[in-house]
Write a protein that holds these residues in place. Structure first.
Motif, short mmCIF file in Angstrom:
data_model
loop_
_atom_site.label_atom_id
_atom_site.label_comp_id
_atom_site.label_asym_id
_atom_site.label_seq_id
_atom_site.Cartn_x
_atom_site.Cartn_y
_atom_site.Cartn_z
N GLN A 27 0.83 -1.21 0.00
CA GLN A 27 0.00 0.00 0.00
C GLN A 27 0.86 1.25 0.00
O GLN A 27 0.59 2.20 -0.72
CB GLN A 27 -0.90 0.02 1.24
N ASP A 28 1.91 1.22 0.84
CA ASP A 28 2.79 2.38 0.99
C ASP A 28 3.44 2.72 -0.34
O ASP A 28 3.55 3.89 -0.71
CB ASP A 28 3.85 2.06 2.05
N LEU A 29 3.84 1.68 -1.08
CA LEU A 29 4.51 1.87 -2.37
C LEU A 29 3.52 2.14 -3.49
O LEU A 29 3.85 2.82 -4.46
CB LEU A 29 5.28 0.60 -2.73
N GLY A 30 2.35 1.51 -3.40
CA GLY A 30 1.42 1.54 -4.52
C GLY A 30 1.85 0.61 -5.65
O GLY A 30 1.38 0.73 -6.78
N ARG A 31 2.77 -0.27 -5.34
CA ARG A 31 3.27 -1.23 -6.33
C ARG A 31 3.56 -2.55 -5.63
O ARG A 31 3.60 -2.61 -4.42
CB ARG A 31 4.59 -0.75 -6.94
N ASN A 32 3.82 -3.58 -6.44
CA ASN A 32 4.22 -4.86 -5.88
C ASN A 32 5.74 -4.95 -5.81
O ASN A 32 6.40 -5.00 -6.84
CB ASN A 32 3.70 -6.01 -6.75
N PRO A 33 6.29 -4.98 -4.61
CA PRO A 33 7.75 -5.06 -4.51
C PRO A 33 8.25 -6.50 -4.70
O PRO A 33 7.48 -7.45 -4.59
CB PRO A 33 8.00 -4.63 -3.07
N PHE A 34 9.53 -6.62 -4.98
CA PHE A 34 10.18 -7.94 -5.00
C PHE A 34 10.46 -8.31 -3.54
O PHE A 34 11.01 -7.52 -2.78
CB PHE A 34 11.48 -7.88 -5.80
N VAL A 35 10.08 -9.52 -3.17
CA VAL A 35 10.19 -9.93 -1.77
C VAL A 35 11.21 -11.06 -1.61
O VAL A 35 11.09 -12.10 -2.27
CB VAL A 35 8.82 -10.39 -1.21
N ALA A 36 12.21 -10.83 -0.78
CA ALA A 36 13.21 -11.86 -0.49
C ALA A 36 13.15 -12.22 0.99
O ALA A 36 13.12 -11.34 1.85
CB ALA A 36 14.61 -11.36 -0.86
N LEU A 37 13.13 -13.50 1.25
CA LEU A 37 13.09 -14.01 2.62
C LEU A 37 14.49 -14.50 2.99
O LEU A 37 15.10 -15.28 2.25
CB LEU A 37 12.08 -15.17 2.68
N LEU A 38 15.01 -14.01 4.13
CA LEU A 38 16.33 -14.44 4.57
C LEU A 38 16.20 -15.73 5.38
O LEU A 38 15.50 -15.75 6.40
CB LEU A 38 16.97 -13.36 5.45
N THR A 39 16.84 -16.77 4.92
CA THR A 39 16.80 -18.06 5.61
C THR A 39 18.02 -18.89 5.22
O THR A 39 18.45 -18.83 4.05
CB THR A 39 15.52 -18.86 5.27
N PRO A 40 18.57 -19.63 6.19
CA PRO A 40 19.72 -20.47 5.83
C PRO A 40 19.39 -21.54 4.79
O PRO A 40 20.28 -22.17 4.24
CB PRO A 40 20.16 -21.10 7.16
#
Ligand code: 6GU
Length: 259
Positions: free
Chosen positions: A76-89
């Protein structure tokens, strides 16, 4: 580039993101970094973000709702769909190529989990899972900082000298060679003569050769995938011969003795 870091420990980030090159990049408005406190998206009087694992077992598990709702808020804040990366080993191994790839994203969300684990459904939010190495950290925060730092260096304009990211170790698949500054001699340790000559072409060739030498000695497997020109291959052959000769002479390339 807009980066949102979702974390339960936003206080870990300011000392890192408000220093040095990342600070300057923000001041120049090349990157905008925001930390989002997952606890702000927790429900109930206790603002619970974790819970016991279904089926039993040790430790607590990060609940899905705060993470899903935080990602909704970012969208909502961006008004766009961001690329999402999850940090995990368990993620894809982070390296310079991945840093470059992430630097090209207009909007990036880094989800730093904590606790023993996170609800499996959180993975559905991520376009990619990233690990910074084969060891386990207490949380994804330090990993998020590593990913952020290494990626930001590839955002155009962030590094003062336009092509200094191109000269770094790994950028062309080789380690960077040795560097020196004044004085020309310190405690008997001398700067290689060639660097003092001002012969720029010879210096360039020497630097390339020493980068190849360093890679051969420390990370020989990198040479198999590095982009080597015909001239590089000639330099590699020279280096191999020189190293063989050094070995035959029993040269152990002088560790500095303090006494
Ligand atoms: Cl991304 N997270 C955690 N918790 N541990 C790690 C890691 C990430 N990468 C390597 N170890």
């Amino acid at each position: 580039m807009d980066v949102y870091i979702l974390t339960l420990f936003p206080g870990m980030f300011p000392p890192v993101v408000n220093a040095s090159i990342i600070k300057r990049a923000q001041e120049q408005d090349l990157v905008r970094i925001r930390t989002v406190d997952l606890r702000d998206f927790a429900r109930g009087a206790h603002k619970t973000v974790d819970d016991y694992p279904y089926g039993g077992g040790p430790g607590m598990v990060l609940k899905p709702e705060p993470v899903f709702e935080a990602v909704d808020w970012v969208r909502q804040d961006l008004g766009r769909n961001p690329f999402v990366a999850l940090l995990t080993p368990q993620g894809q191994s982070f390296n310079a190529d991945l840093a470059k790839e992430l630097a090209e994203k207009a909007d990036l969300v880094l989800i730093a989990g904590h606790y023993e684990g996170f609800d499996e459904r959180i993975r559905c939010l991520a376009h990619m899972e990233v690990s910074i190495g084969d060891y386990v950290l207490t949380g994804g925060e330090l990993a998020a900082m590593v990913v952020l730092d290494a990626s930001i260096r590839f955002v155009p304009g962030v590094l003062g000298d336009k092509d200094s990211a191109l000269q770094d170790s790994f950028s062309d698949g080789l380690l960077e060679g040795p560097q020196y500054t004044r004085p020309a001699e310190y405690r008997g340790l001398k700067v290689p003569e060639i660097l003092l000559t001002g012969r720029h072409e010879d210096i360039s060739r020497w630097r390339r050769k020493e980068a190849i030498r360093r890679t051969l000695k420390r990370r020989p497997e990198l040479l198999e995938t590095a982009c080597l020109t015909f001239e590089d291959r000639c330099l590699l052959e020279q280096v191999i011969n020189e190293e063989k000769a050094n070995e035959a002479r029993g040269d152990n390339c002088g560790h500095y003795q303090t006494n």
